[in-house]
Design a protein around this motif. Structure first.
Motif, short mmCIF file in Angstrom:
data_model
loop_
_atom_site.label_atom_id
_atom_site.label_comp_id
_atom_site.label_asym_id
_atom_site.label_seq_id
_atom_site.Cartn_x
_atom_site.Cartn_y
_atom_site.Cartn_z
N CYS A 226 -7.88 -1.54 4.31
CA CYS A 226 -6.85 -1.42 3.29
C CYS A 226 -6.96 -2.54 2.26
O CYS A 226 -7.01 -3.73 2.61
CB CYS A 226 -5.46 -1.45 3.94
SG CYS A 226 -4.12 -1.26 2.74
N GLU A 227 -7.00 -2.17 1.01
CA GLU A 227 -7.12 -3.15 -0.07
C GLU A 227 -5.85 -3.98 -0.24
O GLU A 227 -5.88 -5.05 -0.84
CB GLU A 227 -7.46 -2.44 -1.38
CG GLU A 227 -8.83 -1.78 -1.34
CD GLU A 227 -9.16 -1.01 -2.60
OE1 GLU A 227 -8.38 -1.06 -3.57
OE2 GLU A 227 -10.21 -0.35 -2.61
N SER A 228 -4.74 -3.53 0.31
CA SER A 228 -3.48 -4.26 0.22
C SER A 228 -3.29 -5.25 1.36
O SER A 228 -2.34 -6.03 1.37
CB SER A 228 -2.29 -3.28 0.22
OG SER A 228 -2.36 -2.44 -0.91
N CYS B 174 0.85 -1.19 0.00
CA CYS B 174 0.00 0.00 0.00
C CYS B 174 0.89 1.24 0.00
O CYS B 174 1.79 1.37 0.82
CB CYS B 174 -0.91 0.01 1.22
SG CYS B 174 -2.06 1.42 1.25
#
Length: 72
Positions: free
Chosen positions: A61-63, A45
């Protein structure tokens, strides 16, 4: 002598209401100011988040990688 003057945090525009001696301002921002932008701790990220929002960002968080409790 100048370093002993009380100054407002330079993150006041982001919401910080702290004041401290000029000589302590960088330490405040680096270690404790909740309104300093810091990098997301997730490796993939690249976002910078206000320190006060790190917990919420970490959950969304997409990561972020999680291990499935069912299959491992």
């Amino acid at each position: 002598m100048v370093d002993e003057l009380l100054v407002e945090c330079t993150n006041k525009d982001h919401g910080c209401e702290a004041t401290c001696q000029r000589q302590l301002l960088e330490l405040h921002k680096r270690e404790s100011c909740l309104y300093t932008f810091v990098p997301c701790p997730e490796e993939n990220c690249s976002q910078r988040i206000l320190r006060k929002d790190l917990g919420r960002h970490g959950e969304l968080c997409e990561s972020r990688e999680d291990t499935c409790e069912m299959c491992g």
